[in-house]
Scaffold this active site. Sequence first.
Site, PDB file in Angstrom:
ATOM      1  N   ARG A  40      12.783  -6.113  -6.499  1.00 30.05           N
ATOM      2  CA  ARG A  40      13.527  -6.034  -7.579  1.00 30.05           C
ATOM      3  C   ARG A  40      15.026  -6.278  -7.566  1.00 30.05           C
ATOM      4  O   ARG A  40      15.714  -6.868  -8.625  1.00 30.05           O
ATOM      5  CB  ARG A  40      13.626  -4.231  -7.895  1.00 30.05           C
ATOM      6  CG  ARG A  40      12.286  -3.842  -8.247  1.00 30.05           C
ATOM      7  CD  ARG A  40      12.028  -2.208  -8.441  1.00 30.05           C
ATOM      8  NE  ARG A  40      10.877  -1.983  -8.915  1.00 30.05           N
ATOM      9  CZ  ARG A  40      10.215  -0.761  -8.839  1.00 30.05           C
ATOM     10  NH1 ARG A  40      10.944   0.347  -8.371  1.00 30.05           N
ATOM     11  NH2 ARG A  40       9.270  -0.304  -9.451  1.00 30.05           N
ATOM     12  N   LYS A 201      -8.947   5.242 -15.802  1.00 33.66           N
ATOM     13  CA  LYS A 201      -9.197   5.992 -16.901  1.00 33.66           C
ATOM     14  C   LYS A 201      -8.918   5.091 -18.179  1.00 33.66           C
ATOM     15  O   LYS A 201      -8.016   4.574 -18.322  1.00 33.66           O
ATOM     16  CB  LYS A 201      -8.157   7.183 -16.928  1.00 33.66           C
ATOM     17  CG  LYS A 201      -8.377   8.269 -15.876  1.00 33.66           C
ATOM     18  CD  LYS A 201      -7.681   9.459 -16.084  1.00 33.66           C
ATOM     19  CE  LYS A 201      -7.258  10.496 -15.029  1.00 33.66           C
ATOM     20  NZ  LYS A 201      -6.049  11.031 -15.429  1.00 33.66           N
ATOM     21  N   GLY A 354       2.346  -2.646 -11.577  1.00 30.38           N
ATOM     22  CA  GLY A 354       1.632  -1.487 -10.817  1.00 30.38           C
ATOM     23  C   GLY A 354       0.377  -2.404 -10.120  1.00 30.38           C
ATOM     24  O   GLY A 354       0.635  -3.283  -9.288  1.00 30.38           O
ATOM     25  N   GLY A 377       4.919   1.173 -16.442  1.00 28.80           N
ATOM     26  CA  GLY A 377       4.950   1.937 -17.611  1.00 28.80           C
ATOM     27  C   GLY A 377       5.214   1.026 -18.756  1.00 28.80           C
ATOM     28  O   GLY A 377       4.889   1.013 -19.978  1.00 28.80           O
TER      29      GLY A 377
END
Length: 397
Positions: A40, A201, A354, A377
């Site tokens: 990062r 999910k 992710g 996100g």
Amino acid sequence: MAEYNKKTVEDIDVSGKRVLVRVDFNVPLDANFKVTDDTRIIGALDTIKYLSEKGARAILVSHLGRPKNGFEEKFSMKPATARLSELLGKPVIQAADVIGDDARAKTGGLKNGEVLVLENVRFHPEEEKNDPAFAKELASLAEVYVNDAFGTAHRAHASTEGVTHYLPAVCGFLIKKEIEFMGTALSNPARPFVAILGGAKVSDKIKVIENLIDKCDSIIIGGGMAYTFVRAQGFGVGSSLCEEDKIGLAGELLKKAEARGVKFLLPLDTIVAKEFKNEAESKNVLIGEMPDGWMGLDIGPGAIKEFGAVVAEAKTVVWNGPMGVFEMPNFAVGTKEIARALSESGAISIVGGGDSAAAVEQLGFADKISHISTGGGASLEFLEGIVLPGISALLDK
Ligand code: AMP
């Protein structure tokens, strides 16, 4: 679309100016407070170097971890600042606070081209509350604001959105790249445009699927979420992951895709296992023939071949979520092979943050991917079609 056409650090005069830069230095630290992954920090270097070269006085601000009680040494920015200094090959000044006396004195004393890092902005609870008075104080340290922290752009916090009410606000090179790739894919993609979605999910990705059904030519579904769709088609799934309360919705999404002429690809076959562990007995079965008591933990070779062929024909591919339980080597093949197919295709390839980004990096395919998003996100919300507050608040071109 205005949210994809933002002014960048190149569109504003920064020389000799104090420039507040929101970076994402939320890096992992070891027990000795050494940075264990500086990806990062490296991601923000282009913007920081540009500002230095232009003679700006860069004031960097970031969060690190989740401090709850004001200043805590273990959440200090100091280790990140030390690493930044090594990477830049020059001293970087560390402020002892965020908007306090030290920050004021040190930002006031900055010379052209110098770089300073404020303390962890989340030492102030007002940051996450987007408190206007705190945002105003923070903004008062500078004359220009640059947001280069895509990972927090989906949060309207004082350092991502609040400050834009008090300073001319533009994006840095990292956010510019995110907007260029993801924004173009969503607003004007080269076709065929294929989305590959996986992960655990369906419920986490419903809004992404709904948004992409209006934009994609094909949607490929793998991972645990595939089995809820398989149930919606009327097949059994053994003891695989399945969200019973989402079967109806999965069926509606299948119909919607059909009505729009969007190809909706579920795995033809799947690797089923007796238990949820790497060494479990496993076998490949056709998707309509999943035996009771077995659970699907990866896509099968037929699915890999079919998905790979669709990816090979694509001109734009967006991928978010693994094809199986890739943390277990025996069930990582599907994810690996999709990463390979993506790296070999000539398509503009975009990998959401992710797990899928980690998979591509671990497998050494990262340099063959057009864009790996820096925000998990945030990239999901982008794909959902949500306007990210940290981006929409920036000046339009
Ligand atoms: P997500 O955070 O939604 O992208 O989901 C990532 C997680 O989904 C990873 O930890 C995977 O192990 C898990 N996952 C992928 N495929 C399956 C599956 N077939 N059964 C259970 N978990 C899965």
